[in-house]
Every structure is written in C-alpha cells, then in structure tokens.
Design an enzyme around this catalytic site. Structure first.
Site, PDB file in Angstrom:
ATOM      1  N   ARG A 115       0.816  -1.219   0.000  1.00 55.59           N
ATOM      2  CA  ARG A 115       0.000   0.000   0.000  1.00 55.59           C
ATOM      3  C   ARG A 115       0.850   1.270   0.000  1.00 55.59           C
ATOM      4  NH1 ARG A 115      -5.585  -0.471   1.747  1.00 55.59           N
ATOM      5  NH2 ARG A 115      -6.093  -2.670   1.685  1.00 55.59           N
ATOM      6  N   TYR A 160       0.728 -13.242  -0.567  1.00 64.02           N
ATOM      7  CA  TYR A 160       1.365 -12.988  -1.864  1.00 64.02           C
ATOM      8  C   TYR A 160       2.586 -12.100  -1.645  1.00 64.02           C
ATOM      9  CZ  TYR A 160      -1.891  -9.000  -1.345  1.00 64.02           C
ATOM     10  OH  TYR A 160      -2.626  -7.929  -0.863  1.00 64.02           O
ATOM     11  N   ASP A 210     -14.659   4.200   0.131  1.00 65.48           N
ATOM     12  CA  ASP A 210     -15.252   3.596   1.335  1.00 65.48           C
ATOM     13  C   ASP A 210     -16.287   4.521   1.992  1.00 65.48           C
ATOM     14  OD1 ASP A 210     -13.762   1.331   0.997  1.00 65.48           O
ATOM     15  OD2 ASP A 210     -12.773   1.410   2.953  1.00 65.48           O
TER      16      ASP A 210
HETATM   17  C1  LIG Z   1      -8.226  -6.700   5.026  1.00 65.89           C
HETATM   18  C2  LIG Z   1      -8.514  -5.843   3.836  1.00 65.89           C
HETATM   19  C3  LIG Z   1      -7.975  -6.178   2.599  1.00 65.89           C
HETATM   20  C4  LIG Z   1      -8.286  -5.406   1.471  1.00 65.89           C
HETATM   21  N1  LIG Z   1      -7.762  -5.771   0.267  1.00 65.89           N
HETATM   22  C5  LIG Z   1      -8.083  -5.049  -0.836  1.00 65.89           C
HETATM   23  C6  LIG Z   1      -7.546  -5.426  -2.108  1.00 65.89           C
HETATM   24  O1  LIG Z   1      -6.776  -6.375  -2.221  1.00 65.89           O
HETATM   25  N2  LIG Z   1      -7.902  -4.687  -3.193  1.00 65.89           N
HETATM   26  C7  LIG Z   1      -8.744  -3.599  -3.098  1.00 65.89           C
HETATM   27  O2  LIG Z   1      -9.024  -2.953  -4.117  1.00 65.89           O
HETATM   28  N3  LIG Z   1      -9.249  -3.223  -1.896  1.00 65.89           N
HETATM   29  C8  LIG Z   1      -8.949  -3.910  -0.778  1.00 65.89           C
HETATM   30  N4  LIG Z   1      -9.434  -3.526   0.438  1.00 65.89           N
HETATM   31  C9  LIG Z   1     -10.301  -2.332   0.527  1.00 65.89           C
HETATM   32  C10 LIG Z   1      -9.483  -1.045   0.486  1.00 65.89           C
HETATM   33  O3  LIG Z   1      -8.447  -1.087   1.443  1.00 65.89           O
HETATM   34  C11 LIG Z   1     -10.388   0.163   0.751  1.00 65.89           C
HETATM   35  O4  LIG Z   1     -11.573   0.024   0.021  1.00 65.89           O
HETATM   36  C12 LIG Z   1      -9.675   1.449   0.348  1.00 65.89           C
HETATM   37  O5  LIG Z   1      -8.522   1.623   1.116  1.00 65.89           O
HETATM   38  C13 LIG Z   1     -10.620   2.636   0.513  1.00 65.89           C
HETATM   39  O6  LIG Z   1      -9.937   3.807   0.151  1.00 65.89           O
HETATM   40  P1  LIG Z   1     -10.551   5.225   0.498  1.00 65.89           P
HETATM   41  O7  LIG Z   1      -9.609   6.223  -0.089  1.00 65.89           O
HETATM   42  O8  LIG Z   1     -11.986   5.289   0.097  1.00 65.89           O
HETATM   43  O9  LIG Z   1     -10.558   5.301   2.081  1.00 65.89           O
HETATM   44  P2  LIG Z   1      -9.335   5.293   3.101  1.00 65.89           P
HETATM   45  O10 LIG Z   1      -8.212   4.488   2.585  1.00 65.89           O
HETATM   46  O11 LIG Z   1      -9.908   4.929   4.423  1.00 65.89           O
HETATM   47  O12 LIG Z   1      -8.833   6.808   3.133  1.00 65.89           O
HETATM   48  C14 LIG Z   1      -9.558   7.814   3.820  1.00 65.89           C
HETATM   49  C15 LIG Z   1      -8.596   8.941   4.148  1.00 65.89           C
HETATM   50  O13 LIG Z   1      -9.344  10.017   4.691  1.00 65.89           O
HETATM   51  C16 LIG Z   1      -8.676  10.529   5.825  1.00 65.89           C
HETATM   52  N5  LIG Z   1      -9.709  11.142   6.682  1.00 65.89           N
HETATM   53  C17 LIG Z   1     -10.625  10.495   7.435  1.00 65.89           C
HETATM   54  N6  LIG Z   1     -11.421  11.392   8.036  1.00 65.89           N
HETATM   55  C18 LIG Z   1     -10.977  12.617   7.664  1.00 65.89           C
HETATM   56  C19 LIG Z   1     -11.406  13.942   7.951  1.00 65.89           C
HETATM   57  N7  LIG Z   1     -12.471  14.184   8.753  1.00 65.89           N
HETATM   58  N8  LIG Z   1     -10.743  14.983   7.393  1.00 65.89           N
HETATM   59  C20 LIG Z   1      -9.668  14.764   6.572  1.00 65.89           C
HETATM   60  N9  LIG Z   1      -9.221  13.527   6.277  1.00 65.89           N
HETATM   61  C21 LIG Z   1      -9.884  12.473   6.796  1.00 65.89           C
HETATM   62  C22 LIG Z   1      -7.999   9.306   6.446  1.00 65.89           C
HETATM   63  O14 LIG Z   1      -6.922   9.682   7.281  1.00 65.89           O
HETATM   64  C23 LIG Z   1      -7.557   8.555   5.204  1.00 65.89           C
HETATM   65  O15 LIG Z   1      -6.280   8.960   4.763  1.00 65.89           O
HETATM   66  C24 LIG Z   1      -9.142  -4.267   1.585  1.00 65.89           C
HETATM   67  C25 LIG Z   1      -9.661  -3.929   2.836  1.00 65.89           C
HETATM   68  C26 LIG Z   1      -9.361  -4.700   3.954  1.00 65.89           C
HETATM   69  C27 LIG Z   1      -9.942  -4.321   5.269  1.00 65.89           C
END
Ligand SMILES: Cc1cc2nc3c(=O)[nH]c(=O)nc-3n(C[C@H](O)[C@H](O)[C@H](O)COP(=O)(O)OP(=O)(O)OC[C@H]3O[C@@H](n4cnc5c(N)ncnc54)[C@H](O)[C@@H]3O)c2cc1C
Length: 395
Positions: free
Chosen positions: A108, A221, A298
């Site tokens: 990551r 992996y 997410d």
């Molecule tokens: C065990 C596991 C394995 C996974 N494996 C995979 C995989 O192999 N392939 C895949 O595609 N997905 C996988 N996922 C899913 C993937 O990790 C998530 O869907 C992805 O990280 C979501 O990204 P995001 O940017 O939406 O949210 P996040 O990665 O949660 O990023 C949100 C960001 O917002 C910031 N933030 C939060 N609140 C605030 C606020 N109020 N103000 C400012 N900043 C804020 C946080 O600090 C963070 O940096 C996996 C998940 C898990 C749990």
C-alpha cells in the site's frame, strides 16, 4: 477566460488521491484535506485488478508502480485442512491478454507514494496535511469546509464542490445526515508483512495463495518486487475495533488454526507481529450526496474485502466522477448526481458479490467438500471468466 472551479476533497487515501488526479486532468483545481500529519500507509498489501490498473494507467501512475509491483501468475486456491490444491485461476499474461491491463499485487505504501508523486507533479493539486474536516456548509457560491489543524485551530476553506473520500468513518457522510453508520460484520482481518528472507521459498513465488477453511481463510502474496510477503488471515470475531493497527495476539491466532494443515500453519507462525482490522461495511444507500457534495470510495460504499475490490471501486469512482464533472463544469451538483447514479449498480453488485464470496470461502464440513468439488470441476479458466463483469470495466 474563467478560472477553473475548485473542488475540495476530504481524505488523501487511495480514493481521494485518485480523485484529485482525475479531477486535475479534467481541468479542475483541487484541494485535498488529510487528517493525518504525514502520509504513511499501513504496512500491508493490496491486490490491484485490471479495472483498477486501467484507470491508474490513465492517471499516469502505473509506470511508477511497475518496478515494485508483482504480477502473480495465478490464484492458487487450497483447502486449508487437507493442504491440497483445489484449483489454479490464471492471472499474469492471461489477464493482460484478456483485459488489456495487468493484475498486480503491491504494498500500500508503494501505491500511495506513486499516487502522491503524480499529485505533487500537478500544480492544480494542493495537499493540506494535518487538516481534519469537522463540518461543511453549502451556500450560494459553493461549499465551505471547517477543519481543525494540528494545533487545534478551526479554519474555514471554500470551494465550488466537496468530495468526501474520508473513508469508512466519513465525517462528510455523517454531516450529510445520512443514516449510514458502518455495520460490524463479525469478522476480523489479521495482517502481517514479513521480509522475503524470513519466508519459505514457496511463499515467495509470484502467486496469490488462498487457503479456505471453516469460518476462516488465509491469503498471501509477495510484494515490493518480491522483497516481502503480505499475509492476511480472516477469522470470525465478536469484538469490533476501529482502525488498521490494533495489535493482535499471535498465540490466540495460532490457537484458532490448530486444525489446519502444517503447511498453512507454518505461514501463520512466521510473523512475530500481527495487526487487526475489524470488518465493517455500509448498508446500501440510493443517494449518497446532496447539492455540490458527494461521496467516493469507502465513504460511499465500504464493502467486505473478499473480492479485493474496495480500493478498485474507489479508483473507478474517481474516473467516473471526473468524467461527469468535466461534462458539467458549470453545474457540479448535477454532475455529482449523474456520477452517483452511474456508480450505484456496480458498487452494490461488488459489495453483494464480496459478501457472497466470504460465505463460500468460509464453508465447513460437507458444504466445503461440495465447494471444492464444484471449483475443481469448473476449472481455473471458467472461474477466471466469471470475473469478466468486474475486470472488463468500463466495457
Ligand atoms: C483486510 C482488507 C484487505 C483489502 N484488500 C483489498 C484489495 O486487495 N484490493 C482492493 O481494491 N481493496 C482492498 N481492500 C479495501 C481497500 O483497502 C479500501 O476500500 C480502500 O482503502 C478505501 O480507500 P478510500 O480512499 O476510500 O478510504 P481510506 O483508505 O480509508 O482513506 C480515507 C482517508 O481520509 C482521511 N480522513 C478520514 N477522516 C478525515 C477527515 N475528517 N478529514 C480529513 N481527512 C480524513 C484518512 O486519514 C484517510 O487517509 C481491503 C480492505 C481490507 C480491510
């Protein structure tokens, strides 16, 4: 010439950074607010399927990732109790030939670095670290966000629109007043990363290896160009913890896998330290945003990880959002409703399919034997073709 609209993005995760890049390429100015004072991704791997790498390629990120990505030749599915291989689902060249984009596994931190470097190279993107968005308000001329800086000072920032890419526990979503608390799904992911030097040669092979057992499964992996091995074990759990980094008790984990084959247990015995992530998802919601505010990744549709698609869906969201915004730069509220409509069916299907895969992976007894028989009889090629709807996107 009118100056470009400014789009505010909450969160610099995979989704927020991909959205910033896609929006900047579509001609917008973007300000990304990130609560963390420094961007340091959890020490864990992520699988990037062709629907995600296709978008990353368009965003100019793939070349920076290539050197550290591993392209697994197949997904090797094993029965965890017997240790026997059930089937191999071809990836590698077969995926590139079928979908025109690679299937990669990466660390990551490597993905985040590639996204950040691409963002830093674009003058239209401003990154504000250590800025936690606590509220937002929509006015006549756009959106005002209220954020708290590291020193606790409240600051207001303005833009024409706001994208909440702030993850599972999204503040933007909460402030939209949606009935949308994450649901704990009674399982936890235990995650560890070991240096290649500590790993058996069989674990370092370019394969995604998936061990299926009753109420649990194990995936591992290689990442970092083969320098480390990523290990994830998903088990039943009745306690919900928040965040990526709750420490896990190694002995407690090993006790749960007593009845697994010696080969599978050896993988679980290798890491000295584990981190736990409780699995949550979001109930589906037809209209996530309102006015010039929308949600992505997410924050919009957190799903269970059994299909490895949460990050991929966030990356797809970014591409569609930027496309819609580019078509209606003068009416971003309308653009956001089109984006939400375009994403709804696909993200719901991915979430449902992910939950279904989880149930299948964790079968026990006679049902597990039936699953193994059906998978073996279908064969790797046919199982691979079942992902066409996912990996061929956008078609
Ligand atoms: C065990 C596991 C394995 C996974 N494996 C995979 C995989 O192999 N392939 C895949 O595609 N997905 C996988 N996922 C899913 C993937 O990790 C998530 O869907 C992805 O990280 C979501 O990204 P995001 O940017 O939406 O949210 P996040 O990665 O949660 O990023 C949100 C960001 O917002 C910031 N933030 C939060 N609140 C605030 C606020 N109020 N103000 C400012 N900043 C804020 C946080 O600090 C963070 O940096 C996996 C998940 C898990 C749990």
């Amino acid at each position: 010439m009118t100056s470009p609209s400014t789009i505010l993005v909450a969160g610099a995760g995979i989704g927020g950074l991909a959205a910033a890049l896609a929006l900047a390429r579509a001609g917008f100015r973007v300000v990304v607010f990130e609560a963390a004072p420094a961007l340091s991704e959890a020490g864990a791997g992520i699988q990037l399927s062709p629907n995600a790498t296709r978008v990353l390629s368009a965003l100019g990120v793939v070349e920076a990732l290539r050197a550290c990505a591993v392209a697994p030749a197949a997904i090797r599915v094993l029965n965890a109790r017997s240790g026997r291989e059930i089937v191999r689902i071809p990836l590698g060249r077969a995926v590139e030939a079928r979908y025109g984009a690679p299937y990669w596994v990466v660390h990551r931190a490597d993905l985040q670095r590639a996204l950040l470097e691409a963002a830093a190279a674009r003058p239209e993107i401003v990154l504000r670290l250590g800025f936690t968005i606590v509220d937002h308000a929509v006015g006549e001329h756009g959106v005002t966000v209220v954020g708290k800086t590291q020193s606790g000072v409240l600051v207001e920032e303005q833009g024409h629109a706001l994208v909440g890419a702030d993850g599972l526990w999204s503040t933007v979503r909460a402030r939209l007043g949606r009935d949308s608390a994450p649901r704990f799904r009674g399982r936890a992911a235990w995650r560890a990363l070991i240096p290649a030097g500590d790993a058996d040669p069989a674990w370092r092979r370019p394969l995604t290896q998936l061990w299926l057992g009753p109420d649990a499964h194990l995936v591992h992996y290689p990442v970092r160009a083969g320098d480390a091995v990523n290990i994830v074990a998903i088990v039943k759990d009745d306690r919900a913890a928040r965040g990526w980094a709750a420490p896990g008790d190694r002995d407690a984990l090993l006790a749960r896998f007593r009845r697994w084959s010696a080969k599978a247990r050896a993988i679980l015995e290798a890491p000295a330290r584990w981190q736990i992530w409780s699995l949550h998802d979001l109930p589906p919601r037809p209209r996530p945003g309102r006015g010039p505010v929308t949600l992505l990744g997410d924050a919009a549709h957190a799903m269970l990880p059994f299909l490895a698609q949460g990050g991929a869906m966030a990356i797809e969201d970014a591409a569609v959002l930027a496309d819609c915004a580019a078509h209606r730069p003068d009416d971003l509220a309308a653009a956001f409703r089109t984006y939400e409509q375009l994403r709804q069916v696909r993200t719901m299907r991915a979430a449902q399919e992910s939950a279904r895969m989880g149930a299948i992976y964790h079968l026990g007894g006679a049902l597990a034997a039936a699953r193994d028989f059906v998978m073996r009889r279908a064969g790797g090629e046919r199982l691979a073709a079942r992902q066409d709807w996912l990996y061929r996107w956008p078609g």
